[in-house]
Design a protein around this motif. Structure first.
Motif, PDB file in Angstrom:
ATOM      1  N   THR A  71       6.984   2.975  -9.784  1.00  0.00           N
ATOM      2  CA  THR A  71       6.806   4.004  -8.776  1.00  0.00           C
ATOM      3  C   THR A  71       6.803   3.485  -7.360  1.00  0.00           C
ATOM      4  N   ALA A 128      -1.985   9.866 -12.711  1.00  0.00           N
ATOM      5  CA  ALA A 128      -2.154   9.944 -11.261  1.00  0.00           C
ATOM      6  C   ALA A 128      -1.075  10.794 -10.594  1.00  0.00           C
ATOM      7  N   ILE A 180       2.174   9.884 -10.143  1.00  0.00           N
ATOM      8  CA  ILE A 180       3.114   9.098  -9.338  1.00  0.00           C
ATOM      9  C   ILE A 180       4.246   8.510 -10.183  1.00  0.00           C
ATOM     10  N   VAL A 220      -5.322  -2.088  -2.661  1.00  0.00           N
ATOM     11  CA  VAL A 220      -6.254  -0.995  -2.938  1.00  0.00           C
ATOM     12  C   VAL A 220      -7.665  -1.486  -2.623  1.00  0.00           C
ATOM     13  N   SER A 261      -5.803   5.009  -7.912  1.00  0.00           N
ATOM     14  CA  SER A 261      -6.230   5.150  -6.515  1.00  0.00           C
ATOM     15  C   SER A 261      -5.424   6.207  -5.776  1.00  0.00           C
ATOM     16  N   HIS A 262      -4.260   6.560  -6.323  1.00  0.00           N
ATOM     17  CA  HIS A 262      -3.465   7.645  -5.735  1.00  0.00           C
ATOM     18  C   HIS A 262      -4.042   9.016  -6.094  1.00  0.00           C
TER      19      HIS A 262
END
Length: 520
Positions: free
Chosen positions: A3, A207, A209, A431, A476-477
């Motif tokens: 991604t 997430a 993504i 991150v 984290s997205h």
């Protein structure tokens, strides 16, 4: 990571100064020394350990649950480590027969902990308890069930089994339904990216993504991701891939427990550490071309040898990454660059190198073309390629290092009369773990270790950076993330020699139990 992978070519004339780029100025080296001492030694006793703790656990009260958090957890780690596609070694790749069997086993353990379970359309195994308020934002926890080839038993698996052990304790005590928010454990189907060369397939889908195009990625046997799922009776379409994405408003945070995969915790003598962040990463492919010739007849002064140019560039890279303050400077245009964080987190690796024609008596050429004329011209050339893996917690610092390395490498190529190009193959930003989650994990670590030792812990819980990628990067997205590292012997990982002490497994279980209890 599929991604975030981008390919950018940097030629001799196209290197761009990213902010004028950091033309140097590291602060006082004393700051670096003090930071390292604070991080690794000054407040951490090298003698802190938990060996032998279990010998007296029967006398220390029922809140230690060694039979679940240690004995059963360790037994399950070994049991899961025996589920393999390899004969005599551990290998579980995305949707392989062993990966499916491992998922079924984990699902049984989830149900044993009192969780409702299901498998989503990308093969992720979920277990969830709603608690007192099913509509509240959920706490997600977990790690990956896949492995590398010839793997160890703890990478990924520990982060699933320790959490399930903690939840099982709550279930046995009748407290699982008292959680103030839903807790969901996810065993992600693919993090390592071994089969399809695309990491974080499972967590990236959750997430939101993972691009739809990823379904058409093929393995070495030309089997697509979509085909691999269909073979296991999982029908996935573009529409239901998009439906896998969690609503950010429904998620409170994500916490992952993982072995350190490095030597620091063993060196400082502490079983657990809070993770402050996951390093950003850049991967480069460097190609140098020169003139091929006979090793015995071309004078040294007349050679255009890309092999020695590559060797010089690689040694330069090592020096740059060991001592960035000697190379980089600050011209006043960029202010987000931290010499301190760069110096303490920067690592660089040349993992692959190849040459053509790779013969002992040839100054190395290139003769790969369907065109005869082009082949005749190419046969006069020698090429060398090598890869660069560069990681640091400081994204701006990473860009500065890439820029500095590129400029100095082109100077080497000019000096040695060879051509060079840099292909930028992969970029992933760092991150930073959430401060609230990190604080709660640190407090939970103190509580868990105090229960084990029967006394207050005077040593500071280490705070470390992760140089390896984890599912938390993808998550984290979606939401805030936190991580807890567990000591592993020798810092060895991705190897059958990977090992975690039984009492360190127990320590991680107690810390996670204490963390989950904050959600009561």
């Amino acid at each position: 990571m599929a991604t975030v992978t981008h390919v950018t070519k940097i030629t001799h004339h196209s290197a761009i100064n990213p902010c004028s780029i950091f033309t140097s100025c590291f602060r006082n080296s004393l700051v670096l020394v003090c930071y390292l001492m604070l991080l690794l030694s000054s407040t951490i006793s090298p003698s802190f350990g938990l060996s032998g703790v279990g010998e007296e656990d029967e006398n220390r009260g029922s809140d230690l649950y060694p039979e679940i958090l240690r004995d059963e957890a360790v037994a399950r780690l070994h049991q899961l480590g025996g589920v393999s596609d390899g004969d005599g070694y551990l290998e579980r790749t995305f949707m392989s027969p062993a990966a499916v069997r491992a998922g079924n086993l984990i699902r049984e353990w989830m149900e044993d902990a009192g969780l409702r379970t299901w498998v989503d359309s990308l093969g992720n195994v979920h277990g969830r308890v709603e608690g007192r308020n099913a509509s509240a934002e959920a706490l997600l926890m977990g790690s990956h069930l896949d492995t590398v080839v010839d793997a160890g038993k703890f990478d990924g698996s520990l982060g699933i089994i320790s959490v399930l052990a903690a939840l099982k304790v709550l279930n046995i005590n009748g407290k699982l339904g008292e959680l103030s928010r839903p807790v969901e454990v996810i065993a992600f189907s693919d993090e390592e990216g071994v089969r399809f060369q695309s990491t974080f397939l499972g967590s990236a889908a959750v997430a939101g993504i993972l691009p739809v195009s990823a379904l058409k990625i093929t393995d070495k046997s030309d089997v697509t991701i979509q085909d691999a799922l269909k073979k296991n009776s999982i029908e996935i379409t573009e529409e239901n891939l998009l439906q896998l994405k969690y609503d950010p408003k429904s998620v409170w945070g994500y916490v992952e427990i993982h072995i350190e995969q490095g030597p620091v915790l063993e060196w400082v003598g502490f079983p657990l550490a809070v993770v402050k962040g996951i390093a950003g990463q850049t991967r480069l492919k460097v190609t140098m071309r020169g003139s091929q010739g006979h090793a015995g007849t071309v004078p040294m002064s007349m050679r255009h040898d890309p092999m020695v140019a590559a060797a010089e560039a690689i040694v330069l890279l090592e020096s740059l990454c060991k001592h960035p303050q000697d190379f980089l400077s600050f011209d006043g245009h960029c202010k987000s660059f931290s010499m301190e964080s760069l110096s303490t987190s920067l690592v660089c690796t040349v993992g692959e190198i190849s040459t053509w024609p790779s013969a002992s008596n040839v100054i190395p050429g290139q003769a790969r073309s369907s065109s005869l004329d082009t082949a005749k011209f190419a046969s006069l050339l020698k090429w060398v390629t090598f890869t660069v893996d560069l990681r640091t917690i400081d994204d701006m610092g990473r860009e500065a290092v890439v820029y500095e390395f590129s400029n100095r490498m082109y100077q080497i190529c000019d000096k040695r009369s060879v051509s060079c190009t840099i292909d930028r193959k992969h970029d992933a930003d760092a991150v930073i773990c959430d401060s609230e989650l990190s604080s709660k994990l640190k407090s939970a670590t103190y509580i868990g270790l105090k229960r084990m030792t029967g006394a207050a812990i005077q040593d500071e819980v280490p705070v470390l950076m992760s140089g390896a990628g984890h599912d938390a990067m993808a998550l984290s997205h979606l939401t805030k993330v936190g991580m807890l590292f567990v000591r592993c012997r020798g810092g060895i990982s991705h190897s059958p020699e990977e090992h975690v002490l039984d009492d360190d497994v127990w320590a991680s279980g107690l810390a996670i139990l204490a963390f989950i209890e904050t959600q009561m």
